[in-house]
Write a protein that holds these residues in place. Structure first.
Motif, short mmCIF file in Angstrom:
data_model
loop_
_atom_site.label_atom_id
_atom_site.label_comp_id
_atom_site.label_asym_id
_atom_site.label_seq_id
_atom_site.Cartn_x
_atom_site.Cartn_y
_atom_site.Cartn_z
N LYS A 82 0.81 -1.21 0.00
CA LYS A 82 0.00 0.00 0.00
C LYS A 82 0.85 1.27 0.00
N VAL A 83 2.14 1.13 0.36
CA VAL A 83 3.00 2.32 0.44
C VAL A 83 4.16 2.28 -0.53
N VAL A 84 4.26 1.23 -1.35
CA VAL A 84 5.33 1.16 -2.35
C VAL A 84 5.09 2.25 -3.40
N PRO A 85 6.12 3.01 -3.77
CA PRO A 85 5.95 4.07 -4.78
C PRO A 85 5.49 3.51 -6.12
N ASN A 86 4.89 4.36 -6.93
CA ASN A 86 4.44 3.95 -8.27
C ASN A 86 5.61 4.01 -9.25
N ASP A 87 6.60 3.14 -9.02
CA ASP A 87 7.81 3.18 -9.85
C ASP A 87 8.14 1.80 -10.42
N CYS A 88 7.09 1.06 -10.78
CA CYS A 88 7.29 -0.28 -11.33
C CYS A 88 8.13 -0.21 -12.61
N GLN A 89 9.17 -1.06 -12.66
CA GLN A 89 10.01 -1.18 -13.85
C GLN A 89 9.81 -2.57 -14.42
N PRO A 90 8.84 -2.75 -15.31
CA PRO A 90 8.53 -4.09 -15.82
C PRO A 90 9.75 -4.79 -16.40
N ASP A 91 9.81 -6.08 -16.16
CA ASP A 91 10.91 -6.93 -16.60
C ASP A 91 10.39 -7.83 -17.73
N LEU A 92 11.15 -7.92 -18.81
CA LEU A 92 10.72 -8.72 -19.95
C LEU A 92 10.55 -10.20 -19.59
N ARG A 93 11.16 -10.62 -18.48
CA ARG A 93 10.95 -12.00 -18.04
C ARG A 93 9.52 -12.21 -17.56
N HIS A 94 8.88 -11.13 -17.13
CA HIS A 94 7.50 -11.23 -16.64
C HIS A 94 6.50 -10.75 -17.70
N VAL A 95 6.91 -9.79 -18.54
CA VAL A 95 6.03 -9.26 -19.58
C VAL A 95 6.30 -10.05 -20.86
N LYS A 96 5.52 -11.04 -21.11
CA LYS A 96 5.79 -11.99 -22.20
C LYS A 96 4.96 -11.74 -23.45
N LYS A 97 4.06 -10.74 -23.41
CA LYS A 97 3.21 -10.48 -24.56
C LYS A 97 3.35 -9.03 -25.01
N VAL A 98 2.96 -8.77 -26.24
CA VAL A 98 2.87 -7.41 -26.77
C VAL A 98 1.40 -7.02 -26.86
N TYR A 99 0.61 -7.85 -27.51
CA TYR A 99 -0.82 -7.61 -27.59
C TYR A 99 -1.46 -7.96 -26.24
N SER A 100 -2.52 -7.25 -25.91
CA SER A 100 -3.28 -7.46 -24.66
C SER A 100 -2.46 -7.12 -23.42
N CYS A 101 -1.35 -6.43 -23.60
CA CYS A 101 -0.52 -6.01 -22.46
C CYS A 101 -0.80 -4.54 -22.19
N ASP A 102 -0.86 -4.17 -20.92
CA ASP A 102 -1.04 -2.76 -20.55
C ASP A 102 -0.01 -1.90 -21.26
N LEU A 103 -0.45 -0.79 -21.84
CA LEU A 103 0.41 0.04 -22.68
C LEU A 103 1.64 0.56 -21.92
N THR A 104 1.42 1.13 -20.75
CA THR A 104 2.54 1.66 -19.97
C THR A 104 3.50 0.55 -19.56
N THR A 105 2.96 -0.60 -19.21
CA THR A 105 3.81 -1.74 -18.86
C THR A 105 4.70 -2.12 -20.02
N LEU A 106 4.15 -2.15 -21.23
CA LEU A 106 4.91 -2.56 -22.41
C LEU A 106 6.04 -1.59 -22.72
N VAL A 107 5.74 -0.28 -22.70
CA VAL A 107 6.78 0.68 -23.07
C VAL A 107 7.89 0.73 -22.02
N LYS A 108 7.54 0.55 -20.75
CA LYS A 108 8.58 0.56 -19.72
C LYS A 108 9.42 -0.72 -19.78
N ALA A 109 8.80 -1.83 -20.13
CA ALA A 109 9.55 -3.08 -20.24
C ALA A 109 10.56 -3.02 -21.38
#
Length: 421
Positions: free
Chosen positions: A211-238
């Motif tokens: 609940k107190v972790v900053p909004n600074d998620c840095q998506p890792d390509l090991r976890h983000v395995k798709k391009v389509y149907s992936c959250d836009l911000t998640t994809l560009v940061k990954a």
């Protein structure tokens, strides 16, 4: 003479049963039993002895046993986990309440762990521990442990990478073996569902710490395995890009060989080949081949781009911003409509705004070739309105009425692209 009602009798029976249960359970801490409710047959209560008192919990079963949100294969596992949780939260309640005050995350989080040698001087010394600072001989082991805790969730960003803010995508997670929270560096207790894990970057934290972790998620390509149907911000940061690579690559290909193609974006390509492009992006990312050699028909590329926008879990024009865009489209005065659209654009997350800006600039170039491709801003508005905008939980009739305003929104964004962006 008193008449004993059924309700009073039920209370007497329950009281009598609870007395008997207390006597049975008082023989040992951690003992438990299950009883069926006298008032509601088919419902059960778990009676558990802890802290020299009997605690009662409503017990549920849906194929697995559960009291709260955790589900167990057996009652024994449920009770074991409950005893661990009760013991920790009772004996360390004061400490748990203070766990997030001086988190390790602030010292070795995304922004500062890029130079690991500096970790040692940042190690926090907990004033809560009676033994004081960690002895020097343990410094190396502690450094290694804390480094390993956060290594998965700290990615080196290039200076050119966009600084888009992104919230963590936390999901309840069961950790195998001992695990420590990567926010507060404290042990994560329990048998299952001990904490939460970010599905995009792999950050592991206590539920209360999430609940107190900053909004600074840095998506890792090991976890983000798709391009389509992936959250836009998640994809560009990954991928460390300003916009989704599928948008850049498709638009570059279209502008290189297809701006003058008649019916561009209106004519559909073969759905099987569009699906092939989608699979290529999901599999190969920016290495996907969408050249003329692979797909001669330019309508395959336009179809793949439209499909990308349609499959976004959060539309390019987000659900939060949607009402403001629709309101703007209903304004008849042209100047006031532009002002309202400009304010609505401010509601978009940076990655969505940048992608929309890039797309509208491209569509403006498409209408510059209207004599050849026969595509006007109105035609493109019809195509892209429902592609870029989706009504958030509206009834069918309202959503149907919104279609013409969706068209007007996109048409206005294209026509006034140089002013609005």
């Amino acid at each position: 003479r008193l008449t004993c009602t059924s309700e009073v009798r039920a209370h007497i029976l329950i009281f009598s049963w609870q007395e008997e249960a207390d006597q049975l359970l008082s023989q040992a801490e951690g003992s438990y039993l299950i009883r069926e409710s006298q008032r509601q047959p088919g419902t059960y209560t778990l009676a558990l002895r802890f802290g020299n008192q009997t605690r009662n919990f409503r017990l549920y079963h849906d194929g697995k046993h559960f009291v709260g949100e955790k589900r167990f294969e057996s009652i024994h596992d449920l009770v074991t986990d409950a005893l661990i949780t009760l013991y920790v939260e009772t004996k360390a309640a004061e400490y748990i309440a203070k766990m997030t005050i001086n988190p390790i995350y602030e010292h070795v989080g995304y922004t500062t762990l890029n130079q690991e040698p500096s970790l040692k001087k940042h190690l926090p010394l907990s004033p809560e521990t009676p033994d004081g600072p960690i002895p020097a001989k343990d410094d190396l082991n502690t450094e290694e442990r804390l480094t390993s805790l956060v290594r998965r969730s700290t990615l080196r960003e290039s200076d050119l990478a966009p600084k888009y803010e992104k919230v963590h995508n936390f999901k309840v997670h069961t950790f195998r073996g001992p695990h420590w929270c990567e926010y507060c560096a404290n042990f994560m207790w329990g048998l299952i569902a001990q904490g939460v894990k970010c599905a995009d970057c792999g950050l592991n934290v206590h539920k209360q710490c999430s609940k107190v972790v900053p909004n600074d998620c840095q998506p890792d390509l090991r976890h983000v395995k798709k391009v389509y149907s992936c959250d836009l911000t998640t994809l560009v940061k990954a991928h460390n890009t300003k916009r989704p690579m599928v948008v850049d690559m498709c638009i570059q290909e279209l502008e290189a060989r297809g701006l003058q193609s008649e019916g561009l974006y209106r004519i559909s390509g073969f759905s099987e080949l569009i699906e092939d492009v989608k699979l290529a992006f999901d599999r190969d990312g920016e290495k996907a081949d969408i050249s003329t050699n692979a797909y001669e028909d330019i309508n395959i590329i336009t179809g793949a781009l439209k499909l990308y926008f349609r499959e976004l879990p959060i539309p390019l024009i987000t659900y939060d911003a949607y009402p403001r865009f629709i309101e703007a489209a209903k304004i008849t005065d042209a100047e006031k409509r532009l002002e309202s659209l400009h304010e609505a654009l401010k509601l978009l997350p940076p990655a969505h705004y940048e992608t929309l800006r890039y797309l509208m600039a491209h569509l403006k170039r498409v209408i510059h070739c209207e004599k050849e491709n026969l595509m006007s801003s109105e035609n493109l508005g019809i195509v892209f309105g429902p592609t870029l905008m989706r009504a958030p939980d509206l009834d069918a009739m309202t959503a149907l009425n919104d279609i013409r305003y969706q068209r007007l929104v996109v048409e206005s964004l294209i026509t006034n692209e140089d002013v609005l962006f």
